[in-house]
Structures are given as C-alpha cells and as structure tokens.
Design a protein around this motif. Structure first.
Motif, short mmCIF file in Angstrom:
data_model
loop_
_atom_site.label_atom_id
_atom_site.label_comp_id
_atom_site.label_asym_id
_atom_site.label_seq_id
_atom_site.Cartn_x
_atom_site.Cartn_y
_atom_site.Cartn_z
N CYS A 23 -7.88 1.03 -5.01
CA CYS A 23 -7.47 0.33 -4.50
C CYS A 23 -8.36 -0.21 -3.01
O CYS A 23 -9.34 0.72 -2.04
N HIS A 31 0.63 -1.25 -0.03
CA HIS A 31 -0.03 0.07 0.25
C HIS A 31 0.71 0.98 -0.03
O HIS A 31 0.73 2.46 0.59
N CYS A 73 -2.06 2.36 -5.24
CA CYS A 73 -1.07 2.07 -4.99
C CYS A 73 -0.46 1.09 -5.40
O CYS A 73 -0.58 0.20 -5.99
N CYS A 92 -8.03 -0.53 -0.25
CA CYS A 92 -7.83 0.10 1.32
C CYS A 92 -8.56 1.81 1.37
O CYS A 92 -7.90 1.83 2.62
#
Ligand code: ZN
Length: 314
Positions: A173, A163, A180, A175
């Motif tokens: 992403c 990440h 990332c 996240c």
C-alpha cells in the motif's frame, strides 16, 4: 446568514453556499491543476467562494463563516494543513491566509471527515447519533461521527479506516504497510483483481467485455457476472469478501448506528449490498444484540464534503 463549504479536491476546487436548512443554494468551481504552490490554490479557494456567493445573489456580508474540507492532516487547533501527500503540502497555514483574504472566520477539517459529517447531517445517515462513512474510490476514505461530532484522534490524523490490514503481508500500500483494506476494497483494488483474472482466463466472457470497452473498470467484473461468467462472479465474490471483512472489523470496534458506504461501486445497488448484508449478519460480533448497525448507501455524493465543511463552525 449562509455559510460556505469548500471541497478542496485533487481535480476540482468547489465552493458551495449553504443555507440554514443545510441545502446548497449555489456552487462555483475551478480546476485544482496540481501541482501548484499552496498560495495559488488558496487564492482560487477565495475566488470560487466569492463567485458562489455572487451566484446566490448575496454578498460576503451575508456569510457567517467559511469551512474547508482538505486532503491530508488538518490541525484544527492551529488551522494548519500539516501534511498532504497528493498536494505536496507541508505546514500550510490555510486558515490564516484564507481568513485574512476573505475577512471571515475559517474552519478546516480533513475532507473525508467533512464528507462523513455532511452525510450524517443531511444525507443517508441523517439523524444518526453515531455513523461511520466509507468512500470506495481510488482509495478507501473514512470518517467517524460520534454524538454528531467528527472523531479525528488527538493529533487530527484519524480516521484512516482504509489502512487497517486485512491480509497480513499482503498487497503493498502507498502508506508503507502491506495488506491494507484499501488495497483490496477500493475501486483500484477491484480493477487490479479483475485484470489478474483476465490475464489468467484470456478467453473468458469477462476478457471479451474488457476488450469491447477498451479498458477494465470497477464495472467489468459485475457486468461479466450478470452475463453468467463464472470468472466474473468469482472476482465479484472475492471483492465483496474483502470489502465485507473490513466492514465487519469496523462494526465490531465502533458498533455505529449507521454504516454508510459511497463511491461509484455503490451504483451496483443490491448486487453489492445484499451479499454485504449477509456477510455482516453472519460475522458481526453483535449477532445477539437487539439493535444492529444499519448499512446504507451515501446519497449526497460530492455535495457531502461541501455541506459537512459548511457545518464545521456550528
Ligand atoms: Zn495502507
């Protein structure tokens, strides 16, 4: 005395009996069958442990301790899995429940960190004082070993090497960030890049290969390149560029003795490794240093997590 290493994966729960030479002498496994409540999963972890011990011709009296590599953030001080998105875990006191169930000390650690430790103790990075281990799969997993020990940060949430952003404002992403490294360098990322190229060039040899196999995999672009398809080669070159970019970033920060990469894409061997090495050699900050990070391919596969987990109490 032997130790137990458990790899709690999204597909399988595997327990291995590990001897003093850090070799796996017996294994047992069962399906994880997500989603399930934590209690049921922990009971299965205990059950496969007992089965593996029996397979080794031993009893629980021969077991020194149990180590478990688990997805998500594992607090080493409290023994609690604080959070795991894939498992839907929140504040699961794994260490306490498993230890009471088996009557043995239990150590927990993030699974990617445990795998990095295993690869450093018994695999491709064996003997290295400092190593970074990267796994290219659905995502990009990573673990940092410094002076033979896992570095997971003060809050145990590290090391999410996948990440780091390599394209600002790039691909979204899971996240929450955009661009990332994981979104580009994982097998999932390569498959997405391959599909995009096939859509743009539906008459290319690469499109024909995908049709033949009925699906696009991490191999499709490499196979097309080997058949002389310039579209396939362009996808591979671009993918290697993304992968190498992140590798150089982490080499520049850590300058590890060994940088170990694993995952299905590594079966491409020198087709992948040689251009990566050339990119790294060209771009690393440490060009003029006498000693250079050694790039290698992980050798233990899924066993890395088991061996690493079995070494958590050492
Ligand atoms: Zn991310």
């Amino acid at each position: 005395m032997v130790r137990i290493g458990i790899d709690l994966g999204g597909t399988n729960i595997v327990a291995g009996v590990v001897n003093e030479q850090n070799e796996i002498i017996a294994k047992a496994e069962c399906k994880t069958n997500l989603p399930r409540p934590a209690d049921a999963i922990i009971e299965d972890m205990a059950r496969v442990t007992e089965q593996a011990v029996e397979k080794a011709g031993l009893t629980m009296d021969d077991v020194q301790y149990v180590g478990a590599g688990c997805p998500g953030t594992c607090n080493l001080e409290t023994g609690i899995i604080e959070y795991s998105s894939n498992f839907g875990f929140k504040e699961v006191p794994l260490q306490k429940i498993l230890s009471e169930r088996l009557g043995k000390p239990v150590y927990i650690e993030n699974d990617a960190n445990a795998a990095a430790l295993g690869e450093t103790i018994a695999g491709a990075a064996k003997g290295a004082k400092s190593a970074l281990c990267i796994t290219l799969g659905t995502g990009v997993g990573g673990g940092i070993i410094i002076d033979g020990k896992i570095y997971g940060g003060f809050n145990f949430a590290g090391a999410e090497l996948g990440h780091i952003v390599i394209v600002e404002g790039g691909e979204p992403c899971p996240c929450g960030r955009k661009g990332c490294w994981e979104a580009y360098a994982s097998a999932t990322g390569l498959i997405r890049q391959t599909k995009t190229a096939i859509e743009a060039f539906p008459d290319s040899p690469m499109a024909k290969i995908a049709k033949e196999y009925g699906k696009v995999s991490g191999r499709t672009a490499f196979d097309a390149m080997r058949q002389g398809d310039p579209i396939g080669k362009a996808v591979v070159d671009r993918y290697i560029g993304y992968l190498a970019c992140g590798l150089v970033n982490i080499i520049n920060i850590f300058q590890p003795e060994v940088l170990c990469i694993g995952g299905g894409i590594c079966h491409e061997g020198d087709t992948l490794i040689k251009p990566l090495e050339a990119y790294i050699e060209r771009e690393r900050y440490s060009k003029y240093s006498k000693n250079q990070t050694r790039l290698c391919v992980a050798t233990l596969g899924n066993d890395a997590g088991i061996i690493g987990a079995a070494c958590l109490g050492a």
